[in-house]
Write a protein that holds these residues in place. Structure first.
Motif, PDB file in Angstrom:
ATOM      1  N   GLY A  34       7.379 -12.605  15.170  1.00 54.41           N
ATOM      2  CA  GLY A  34       6.924 -12.471  16.554  1.00 54.41           C
ATOM      3  C   GLY A  34       7.822 -13.205  17.530  1.00 54.41           C
ATOM      4  O   GLY A  34       8.165 -12.683  18.594  1.00 54.41           O
ATOM      5  N   TYR A  35       8.237 -14.415  17.175  1.00 57.94           N
ATOM      6  CA  TYR A  35       9.136 -15.174  18.053  1.00 57.94           C
ATOM      7  C   TYR A  35      10.500 -14.490  18.164  1.00 57.94           C
ATOM      8  O   TYR A  35      11.104 -14.461  19.236  1.00 57.94           O
ATOM      9  N   ILE A  36      10.967 -13.919  17.064  1.00 58.86           N
ATOM     10  CA  ILE A  36      12.235 -13.202  17.103  1.00 58.86           C
ATOM     11  C   ILE A  36      12.126 -11.968  17.996  1.00 58.86           C
ATOM     12  O   ILE A  36      13.022 -11.688  18.797  1.00 58.86           O
ATOM     13  N   CYS A  37      11.021 -11.233  17.885  1.00 58.57           N
ATOM     14  CA  CYS A  37      10.819 -10.047  18.742  1.00 58.57           C
ATOM     15  C   CYS A  37      10.760 -10.432  20.218  1.00 58.57           C
ATOM     16  O   CYS A  37      11.327  -9.738  21.071  1.00 58.57           O
ATOM     17  N   MET A  38      10.102 -11.538  20.514  1.00 51.61           N
ATOM     18  CA  MET A  38      10.033 -11.973  21.910  1.00 51.61           C
ATOM     19  C   MET A  38      11.408 -12.371  22.433  1.00 51.61           C
ATOM     20  O   MET A  38      11.765 -12.044  23.571  1.00 51.61           O
ATOM     21  N   ALA A  39      12.203 -13.046  21.615  1.00 51.97           N
ATOM     22  CA  ALA A  39      13.548 -13.437  22.047  1.00 51.97           C
ATOM     23  C   ALA A  39      14.432 -12.221  22.272  1.00 51.97           C
ATOM     24  O   ALA A  39      15.174 -12.148  23.262  1.00 51.97           O
ATOM     25  N   VAL A  40      14.346 -11.236  21.379  1.00 54.18           N
ATOM     26  CA  VAL A  40      15.138 -10.017  21.536  1.00 54.18           C
ATOM     27  C   VAL A  40      14.677  -9.245  22.777  1.00 54.18           C
ATOM     28  O   VAL A  40      15.493  -8.667  23.502  1.00 54.18           O
ATOM     29  N   GLY A  41      13.374  -9.235  23.063  1.00 54.92           N
ATOM     30  CA  GLY A  41      12.870  -8.568  24.257  1.00 54.92           C
ATOM     31  C   GLY A  41      13.373  -9.209  25.530  1.00 54.92           C
ATOM     32  O   GLY A  41      13.776  -8.521  26.473  1.00 54.92           O
ATOM     33  N   VAL A  42      13.385 -10.535  25.578  1.00 54.32           N
ATOM     34  CA  VAL A  42      13.906 -11.232  26.763  1.00 54.32           C
ATOM     35  C   VAL A  42      15.391 -10.949  26.921  1.00 54.32           C
ATOM     36  O   VAL A  42      15.872 -10.687  28.034  1.00 54.32           O
ATOM     37  N   LEU A  43      16.127 -10.962  25.812  1.00 54.20           N
ATOM     38  CA  LEU A  43      17.559 -10.662  25.866  1.00 54.20           C
ATOM     39  C   LEU A  43      17.802  -9.225  26.337  1.00 54.20           C
ATOM     40  O   LEU A  43      18.722  -8.968  27.125  1.00 54.20           O
ATOM     41  N   ALA A  44      16.987  -8.289  25.890  1.00 55.32           N
ATOM     42  CA  ALA A  44      17.133  -6.891  26.311  1.00 55.32           C
ATOM     43  C   ALA A  44      16.869  -6.737  27.807  1.00 55.32           C
ATOM     44  O   ALA A  44      17.576  -5.989  28.488  1.00 55.32           O
ATOM     45  N   ILE A  45      15.878  -7.445  28.333  1.00 58.79           N
ATOM     46  CA  ILE A  45      15.599  -7.370  29.769  1.00 58.79           C
ATOM     47  C   ILE A  45      16.752  -7.953  30.567  1.00 58.79           C
ATOM     48  O   ILE A  45      17.177  -7.383  31.581  1.00 58.79           O
ATOM     49  N   ILE A  46      17.288  -9.080  30.118  1.00 58.91           N
ATOM     50  CA  ILE A  46      18.409  -9.699  30.837  1.00 58.91           C
ATOM     51  C   ILE A  46      19.627  -8.778  30.834  1.00 58.91           C
ATOM     52  O   ILE A  46      20.262  -8.567  31.874  1.00 58.91           O
ATOM     53  N   ILE A  47      19.947  -8.201  29.682  1.00 57.15           N
ATOM     54  CA  ILE A  47      21.103  -7.303  29.607  1.00 57.15           C
ATOM     55  C   ILE A  47      20.877  -6.063  30.470  1.00 57.15           C
ATOM     56  O   ILE A  47      21.794  -5.596  31.157  1.00 57.15           O
TER      57      ILE A  47
END
Length: 76
Positions: A34-47
């Motif tokens: 879950g923490y990994i998915c949240m980090a990837v989601g934040v990174l995807a929004i920033i990109i």
């Protein structure tokens, strides 16, 4: 992926991290996933926002090329 995909990953990650018990599935630790998915989601929004900002700053100029072949236009 875009902003929508990033938000989806954050929501799924939050459900896995905070909504389930850590030992709900013995094969993997769902909290870590879950923490990994949240980090990837934040990174995807920033990109996605950076890419959208770069697209917004571009300008398009149209050049029209005219060829005169040596014949003057007909007189009116």
């Amino acid at each position: 992926m875009g902003v929508g995909g990033g938000i989806f990953l954050i929501v799924v990650g939050a459900i896995l991290a905070f909504g389930l018990e850590p030992d709900a599935w013995e094969v993997f630790n769902l909290n870590t996933i879950g923490y990994i998915c949240m980090a990837v989601g934040v990174l995807a929004i920033i990109i996605a926002l950076v890419m959208q900002n770069q697209r917004r700053k571009t300008s398009h100029t149209e050049y029209v090329e005219r060829r005169d072949l040596g014949n003057p236009p007909p007189a009116r």
